[in-house]
Scaffold this active site. Sequence first.
Site, PDB file in Angstrom:
ATOM      1  N   TYR A   1      48.930  88.251 144.020  1.00  0.00           N
ATOM      2  CA  TYR A   1      48.310  87.939 142.717  1.00  0.00           C
ATOM      3  C   TYR A   1      46.891  88.526 142.616  1.00  0.00           C
ATOM      4  CZ  TYR A   1      45.875  84.860 139.385  1.00  0.00           C
ATOM      5  OH  TYR A   1      45.075  84.365 138.386  1.00  0.00           O
TER       6      TYR A   1
ATOM      7  N   GLY B   1      54.292  88.896 147.891  1.00  0.00           N
ATOM      8  CA  GLY B   1      53.832  89.909 146.929  1.00  0.00           C
ATOM      9  C   GLY B   1      54.992  90.630 146.262  1.00  0.00           C
TER      10      GLY B   1
ATOM     11  N   ASN C   1      49.168  83.251 160.689  1.00  0.00           N
ATOM     12  CA  ASN C   1      49.063  84.335 159.693  1.00  0.00           C
ATOM     13  C   ASN C   1      47.612  84.587 159.278  1.00  0.00           C
ATOM     14  OD1 ASN C   1      50.288  86.380 158.240  1.00  0.00           O
ATOM     15  ND2 ASN C   1      50.367  85.159 156.370  1.00  0.00           N
TER      16      ASN C   1
ATOM     17  N   THR D   1      37.771  80.914 150.799  1.00  0.00           N
ATOM     18  CA  THR D   1      38.191  79.936 149.794  1.00  0.00           C
ATOM     19  C   THR D   1      37.251  78.733 149.750  1.00  0.00           C
ATOM     20  OG1 THR D   1      39.889  78.250 149.384  1.00  0.00           O
ATOM     21  CG2 THR D   1      39.762  79.062 151.594  1.00  0.00           C
TER      22      THR D   1
ATOM     23  N   TYR E   1      45.164  74.940 155.898  1.00  0.00           N
ATOM     24  CA  TYR E   1      44.864  76.167 155.165  1.00  0.00           C
ATOM     25  C   TYR E   1      43.346  76.413 155.166  1.00  0.00           C
ATOM     26  CZ  TYR E   1      43.750  79.049 151.083  1.00  0.00           C
ATOM     27  OH  TYR E   1      43.213  80.010 150.259  1.00  0.00           O
TER      28      TYR E   1
ATOM     29  N   PHE F   1      36.937  79.941 144.187  1.00  0.00           N
ATOM     30  CA  PHE F   1      37.377  78.608 143.756  1.00  0.00           C
ATOM     31  C   PHE F   1      38.767  78.790 143.121  1.00  0.00           C
ATOM     32  CE2 PHE F   1      33.997  75.465 144.700  1.00  0.00           C
ATOM     33  CZ  PHE F   1      33.286  76.297 145.543  1.00  0.00           C
TER      34      PHE F   1
ATOM     35  N   PHE G   1      47.883  64.053 138.672  1.00  0.00           N
ATOM     36  CA  PHE G   1      47.773  63.177 139.837  1.00  0.00           C
ATOM     37  C   PHE G   1      46.389  62.524 139.851  1.00  0.00           C
ATOM     38  CE2 PHE G   1      51.040  66.233 141.062  1.00  0.00           C
ATOM     39  CZ  PHE G   1      52.050  65.358 141.466  1.00  0.00           C
TER      40      PHE G   1
END
Length: 401
Positions: free
Chosen positions: A11, A36, A91, A116, A140, A168, A207
């Site tokens: 993406y 991808g 990974n 991130t 992650y 973000f 949520f």
Amino acid sequence: MKLLIVGGAGYIGSHCVLESLRAGHEVVVLDDLRTGHREAIGDVDLVEGSLHQPNVLRSVFETHQIDAVFNLAASCSVPESVHNPGLYYHNNLAGTLNLAAAMVEAGVTRLVHSSTAAVYGDPEEVPIPEDHRMQPVNPYGDSKRLVECTLTEMAKAHDLKHVCLRYFNAAGADASGLIGEDHADESHLIPILLQCALGHRSHFTIFGSDWETRDGSCIRDFVHVTDIARAHLMALERIDDLAGESINLGSSHGASVREVVDIAKRVTGCEFDVREEGRRDGDPAVLLASNEKASSLLGWTPDNSDLDFIMETAWRWHRTHPSGYGSDFRQIPGQKSRFGELAVKLGFVTEQDIDRVLIEQDKIRSEGRGHKMMGLCMVEMGLISTTQLVEILRHYDDGEE
Ligand SMILES: NC(=O)c1ccc[n+]([C@@H]2O[C@H](COP(=O)([O-])OP(=O)(O)OC[C@H]3O[C@@H](n4cnc5c(N)ncnc54)[C@H](O)[C@@H]3O)[C@@H](O)[C@H]2O)c1
């Protein structure tokens, strides 16, 4: 320059490819296509291989005179990382280590790396500055934190200049509508909302509605994917001065989940069911970036990150590619059919009605129920009467344009 974009078929990577080409760079993509898409990079040179194949990495650097690398390859689903942490450390951490080692061996010294907001965990301060403590709450985020630390140590020992960009919530799509977000197991807010608008999901779930925020739902910071891609090029231009820096990429203006739902409904013109459930573990109430460092060091501002524009560009992509890159292009919104044009010209329906019909047709097809004629769909959806259908068909048969 000749750039190697690892994860370039994903993406954000595909938007980096496009912006790099627009800026006049040559691009080679390395991607194993686990998430991808070949179609996302058109006829750009693709090496289909993995960061876990040292021979492939070596061969890429031997074959191409690479000046710099953007690394976007990673596994990046938070829920998946909780269930399969080993995959994430392997990974994201081992993969990047292999890349950095191959760069050192080949004498390629410039790396812009995707990090991130998940490296921060639950923030003690918002907007979050880059020197905020890093205490990720999932594997992650932790794998990404460890990559940052590892790159810092490698840069002390080798001639490796790197900048980590901490995105973000990446959102939106290229304004052309040609590329966009297509994840098989979608976990991001805006594409999920647009899948609800397309009728691909029965409802949207909020949520947590009891957070201490302006409307009780969580607040997140959305940054347009094109702004993220621009930041890569800006970081590359200044990498000699900025080596070792980690820089947030966010709009610094948050939107609550409820606000994003309202914008999705307004921009798409589609109603869908919204339900509420309890809070999810690990969700902070507010995540907002301080983007002062990006502004002062890169000269970057989130020019495209107005939420209406994010939603409009995302919708442009999703409504023209309702099944992602695998969409059937014979009958998709934006690709006007003659029948639809006649129905609009005769004043029976609007352009927006046509979009809804095309979405319905695509849904029927994707459910394996075959191809339903546009006229029949219009009647079943209550948009036209059978008399009007006959009238459109009369003009259609006359060959009237
Ligand atoms: N999407 C977001 O909101 C967001 C936010 C913060 C950070 N990020 C980071 O941005 C980067 C790109 O995210 P995305 O949303 O575009 O994800 P994506 O899954 O669409 O793209 C990742 C790409 O990397 C490729 N890839 C993964 N592992 C590989 C490997 N071992 N070898 C070769 N190719 C491999 C995948 O096939 C895919 O094309 C990731 O590093 C992610 O952690 C994303």
